[in-house]
Structure formats: C-alpha cells, structure tokens
Scaffold this motif. Structure first.
Motif, short mmCIF file in Angstrom:
data_model
loop_
_atom_site.label_atom_id
_atom_site.label_comp_id
_atom_site.label_asym_id
_atom_site.label_seq_id
_atom_site.Cartn_x
_atom_site.Cartn_y
_atom_site.Cartn_z
N UNK A 84 0.76 -1.33 -0.13
CA UNK A 84 -0.03 -0.08 -0.04
C UNK A 84 0.88 1.32 0.02
N UNK A 85 2.21 1.22 -0.39
CA UNK A 85 3.10 2.22 -0.48
C UNK A 85 2.49 3.31 -1.25
N UNK A 86 1.79 3.14 -2.23
CA UNK A 86 1.34 4.18 -3.34
C UNK A 86 0.55 5.19 -2.58
N UNK A 87 -0.29 4.61 -1.48
CA UNK A 87 -1.24 5.54 -0.85
C UNK A 87 -0.72 6.06 0.68
N UNK A 88 0.75 5.99 0.60
CA UNK A 88 1.25 6.33 1.87
C UNK A 88 1.44 5.41 2.99
N UNK A 89 0.94 4.14 2.99
CA UNK A 89 0.84 3.45 4.10
C UNK A 89 2.04 2.38 4.10
N UNK A 90 3.11 2.59 4.61
CA UNK A 90 4.24 1.81 5.15
C UNK A 90 4.04 0.66 5.96
N UNK A 91 3.56 -0.20 5.87
CA UNK A 91 3.21 -1.40 6.73
C UNK A 91 3.66 -2.69 6.25
N UNK A 92 4.71 -3.13 6.65
CA UNK A 92 5.38 -4.45 6.20
C UNK A 92 4.56 -5.60 6.70
N UNK A 93 4.52 -6.74 6.06
CA UNK A 93 3.97 -8.04 6.71
C UNK A 93 4.76 -8.86 7.27
N UNK A 94 4.70 -9.71 8.21
CA UNK A 94 5.71 -10.52 8.63
C UNK A 94 4.90 -11.98 8.39
N UNK A 95 5.89 -12.86 8.01
CA UNK A 95 5.34 -14.28 7.77
C UNK A 95 6.36 -15.18 8.06
N UNK A 96 6.11 -16.25 8.52
CA UNK A 96 6.88 -17.45 9.02
C UNK A 96 6.38 -18.75 8.96
N UNK A 97 7.32 -19.95 8.97
CA UNK A 97 6.62 -21.36 9.07
C UNK A 97 7.99 -21.88 9.93
N UNK A 98 7.57 -23.02 10.58
CA UNK A 98 8.63 -23.77 11.37
C UNK A 98 8.28 -25.36 10.93
N UNK A 99 9.31 -26.06 10.77
CA UNK A 99 9.02 -27.48 10.68
C UNK A 99 8.38 -28.13 11.74
N UNK A 100 7.32 -29.10 11.48
CA UNK A 100 6.30 -29.82 12.64
C UNK A 100 7.50 -30.18 13.74
N UNK A 101 8.66 -30.79 13.47
CA UNK A 101 9.38 -31.23 14.61
C UNK A 101 9.72 -30.16 15.73
N UNK A 102 9.81 -29.15 15.35
CA UNK A 102 9.93 -28.21 16.16
C UNK A 102 8.93 -27.17 16.76
N UNK A 103 7.51 -27.45 16.62
CA UNK A 103 6.43 -27.07 17.25
C UNK A 103 6.41 -27.00 18.74
N UNK A 104 5.79 -26.00 19.41
CA UNK A 104 5.68 -26.06 20.67
C UNK A 104 6.62 -26.07 21.72
N UNK A 105 7.63 -25.43 20.93
CA UNK A 105 9.21 -25.39 21.96
C UNK A 105 9.48 -24.12 22.05
N UNK A 106 8.46 -23.05 21.67
CA UNK A 106 8.94 -21.63 21.85
C UNK A 106 9.86 -20.91 20.70
N UNK A 107 10.15 -21.98 19.80
CA UNK A 107 11.13 -21.35 18.64
C UNK A 107 10.68 -20.32 18.03
#
Length: 181
Positions: A84-107
C-alpha cells in the motif's frame, strides 16, 4: 540491503543459502506439515525451494531469513514490504513457518521477537501486519503474546488445501510491542 545474522538465546536468523533447499523441501513435504501457510511449496515441488531461495537473494521480495538452532534448519521468517506504499501506508507484513518437529518449543516466538527487536529500531514503522488462518491457534498465540491485535476477519486462499479458509488479519504497533516485551 545486507541483512546481518540475528542471534537470540537459542536461535540464529541468517540469510538463506542454496543448501537450505533440501531441508525446506523435506520439512514442507511432511503430511500436513504446515496447513497454516497460505502460500507453500508442495510435496512435488522438487527444485522450487532453490528457485525461491534465489529469488529471495535479490531483496526485491523483502527480508527472508533461515531460522536455525546450531546446525539444524528449523524454518523461515521474513518481512515483505507494504503493498500500500502508493497511498502512503508503509506497513510491512511478517510471515513465517516452522518445521513440525520444532512446534511447541517456543522457537517461533523467539524468532519473531529477534526479528522485531532488530527491525523496529532500524526501520521505524507505525505498524506491522500479518494474516493467520483462523484454525492456526498456535500462530495466533505467538502473535498475541508479542502485542499483535486483530483488525479484520476475512478469508484467504490456501494453496496447500486448495480452498478459501477463514483468516484473521492482525497488526502490531511499535508501542504495543515494546509494552508487551
């Protein structure tokens, strides 16, 4: 822009390397490994991880980092520039994924905090956005603990499942982040 390696207590967030492709494809090919991803590599996507890593290296897609613990590749995390930079909104988007063996460990909470601790003072922004499938309660908990708040509900197409799913759009302000930590 050269992104430095970012360190937390247990993790190293570093630039993606060509040798990460095999770990990405292996982790994302596990049955239902990441049903929370709107865009994902599919089990038959041999070679697509290497293409994706190469595209990320250009920097035109934002910041993409490998999440590692020692020599173990755990997943990825990144920030995409605002659409939305063209209308003056500079809000990046965060995204992520974690392999299933590492879920639930606070990583993931540790990785998100590490990236935000580096990014927010470096590139002050009024907010950071993200979108999470409604059923992805683990990711919602991670984001809410860090100060993200719901701003809208809608739906997003899941490439992995091949259908529209209910999603929740969230935002984080720098002020809320610093109050939450």
């Amino acid at each position: 822009m050269k992104i430095p390696a970012l360190k937390s207590n247990r993790l190293l967030l570093r630039s993606l390397q060509p040798e990460d492709a095999a770990a990405i494809e292996a982790q994302l090919s596990e049955p239902m490994a990441n049903p929370g991803l709107a865009r994902a590599l599919h089990p038959d996507s041999q070679g697509h991880a290497a293409e994706w890593i190469s595209a990320q290296a250009t920097g035109t897609h934002g910041i993409a980092l490998a999440i590692t613990e020692g020599d173990r590749f755990l997943g990825t995390i990144g920030l995409e520039p605002s659409t939305l930079r063209s209308i003056g909104i500079f809000a990046p988007t965060i995204g992520y994924w974690l392999g299933a063996p590492f879920w639930g460990k606070g990583f993931m909470q540790e990785a998100v905090r590490c990236l935000l601790d580096w990014y927010l003072p470096f590139e002050p922004t009024e907010r950071i956005g993200t979108s999470v499938f409604e059923a992805n309660t683990r990711s919602l908990k991670v984001l809410e603990k860090l100060g993200f708040r719901e701003v809208e509900r809608g739906s997003t197409y899941s490439q992995l499942l091949g259908k529209e799913l209910p999603d929740i759009k969230l935002e984080l302000t720098a002020q809320r982040y610093y109050e939450a930590i």
